[in-house]
Design an enzyme around this catalytic site. Structure first.
Site, short mmCIF file in Angstrom:
data_model
loop_
_atom_site.label_atom_id
_atom_site.label_comp_id
_atom_site.label_asym_id
_atom_site.label_seq_id
_atom_site.Cartn_x
_atom_site.Cartn_y
_atom_site.Cartn_z
N GLU A 151 0.81 -1.23 0.00
CA GLU A 151 0.00 0.00 0.00
C GLU A 151 0.84 1.27 0.00
OE1 GLU A 151 -3.12 -0.31 2.93
OE2 GLU A 151 -3.84 -2.20 2.05
C1 LIG Z 1 -3.92 7.92 -0.32
O1 LIG Z 1 -3.31 7.22 0.74
C2 LIG Z 1 -2.37 7.98 1.47
C3 LIG Z 1 -1.78 7.08 2.51
O2 LIG Z 1 -1.06 6.05 1.90
C4 LIG Z 1 -3.05 9.16 2.12
O3 LIG Z 1 -2.09 9.96 2.79
C5 LIG Z 1 -3.76 9.97 1.05
O4 LIG Z 1 -4.51 10.97 1.67
C6 LIG Z 1 -4.67 9.10 0.22
N1 LIG Z 1 -5.21 9.89 -0.86
C7 LIG Z 1 -6.51 9.94 -1.10
C8 LIG Z 1 -6.91 10.76 -2.28
O5 LIG Z 1 -7.32 9.34 -0.42
#
Ligand SMILES: *[C@@H]1O[C@H](CO)[C@@H](O)[C@H](O)[C@H]1NC(C)=O
Ligand SMILES: *[C@@H]1O[C@H](CO)[C@@H](O)[C@H](O)[C@H]1NC(C)=O
Length: 301
Positions: A151
């Site tokens: 992830e």
């Molecule tokens: C995607 O995941 C990251 C953590 O891995 C997080 O910081 C980020 O806010 C997320 N982005 C969205 C668009 O949800």
């Protein structure tokens, strides 16, 4: 009247329905188990003999167990609850239930409250280490499958695609595992990695365990079905499984209509299976949704 445009429409629509792949329902139930140290065992989880059940041990990680943990370039080690989910437990649950298979998931979100990063030193060295360490674990635990759930990434999408693609190709060719899944979710810093993998090595991937519980908590049935269509076209020709969490995470919960959405998909022959995160979280309430999901799948024609 010109018949050519009509013919063209027929040809194009026939072709695109073939491209969408053979759409069939399936009675596949999958569940992640062992990540949270809640003393959950395979034998705690209800098993309906009319469905295919995959337990997914969570997680094998290429990090040291030192404090702080550090990346080991593909040398994977079992980090699930081995006291309750060891090789003897795998043998006995499979001996008791011929419909049960066991897989392990690679990566996961965190180790000791820090993010787990996909962090290879080079493609070749990571792949070599991963093949040998995973082969050893898969043989020791008598595993049938593997799931990819990185992830966080300290590499580019192409490196991820090459490392994972070559690993999967070798594990399948040598018959170390018989099925493979990936577990992406809708996040701009995650999807490009899995889409790059899918473009080049999608033919090696049997199931897409899409984390629908990573969507917002208030997800409605129609939003859920839209997400399903979007992700099915992202992972074209793939078997995208639907999912919910029993840990209070987001997405569409059983209380808000998860099984109504499943009925809709089933009517359209798009229900390739259901998975749950996680057995650890479900233990305290006695697995009511595991029972419901399996009964639902057992009644699929
Ligand atoms: C995607 O995941 C990251 C953590 O891995 C997080 O910081 C980020 O806010 C997320 N982005 C969205 C668009 O949800
Ligand atoms: C697995 O754990 C059980 C106790 O629950 C123990 O009796 C057994 O020896 C263990 N097997 C292995 C292979 O570690």
């Amino acid at each position: 009247m010109d018949i050519f445009p009509i013919l063209l429409v027929i040809i194009v629509s026939t072709f695109s329905s073939i491209q969408a792949g053979a759409q069939t329902n399936s009675k596949l139930f999958r569940e992640y188990i062992g990540a949270e140290g809640k003393d959950v065992r395979f034998s705690d989880v209800p098993i309906n003999s009319k469905v295919e059940v995959h337990f997914i041990l969570s997680f094998a990680i290429d990090y040291t167990s030192s404090s702080p943990p550090s990346p080991t370039n593909g040398e994977f080690k079992a980090y699930w609850d081995e006291n309750n989910l060891n090789a003897s437990h795998v043998l006995s649950i499979k001996a008791l239930h011929s419909n049960v298979k066991v897989a392990m998931s690679l990566g996961g979100d965190t180790i000791r409250d820090r993010y787990v990063f996909f962090k290879p030193r080079s493609i070749n060295s990571w792949v070599t280490n991963a093949i040998s360490s995973i082969t050893k674990i898969a043989r020791e635990y008598n595993l049938d499958g593997i799931d990819i759930d990185f992830e966080h990434f300290d590499a580019d999408p192409n490196t991820f695609a090459e490392c994972i693609g070559r690993l999967l190709s070798s594990l399948k060719q040598q018959q170390i595992v018989s099925f493979v899944s990936i577990a992406p979710y809708d996040n701009d810093s995650v999807q490009p990695y899995y889409l790059a993998l899918w473009r080049k090595y999608g033919h090696l991937i049997d199931y897409v365990n899409f984390q629908f519980y990573a969507y917002d908590k208030g997800t409605t049935i129609s939003q859920f079905l839209d997400h399903f269509d979007t992700q099915s076209s992202n992972y074209r020709e793939g078997k995208v499984l639907v999912s919910f969490g029993t840990d209070g995470s987001g997405g569409l919960s059983p209380e808000n209509g998860f099984f109504v959405a499943c009925s809709r998909l089933r009517l359209n022959n798009k229900l390739h299976g259901i998975f749950i995160w996680s057995a650890d979280d479900s233990k305290k309430t006695g697995f009511p949704y595991e029972k419901q999901a399996q009964t639902f799948l057992a009644n699929t024609k």
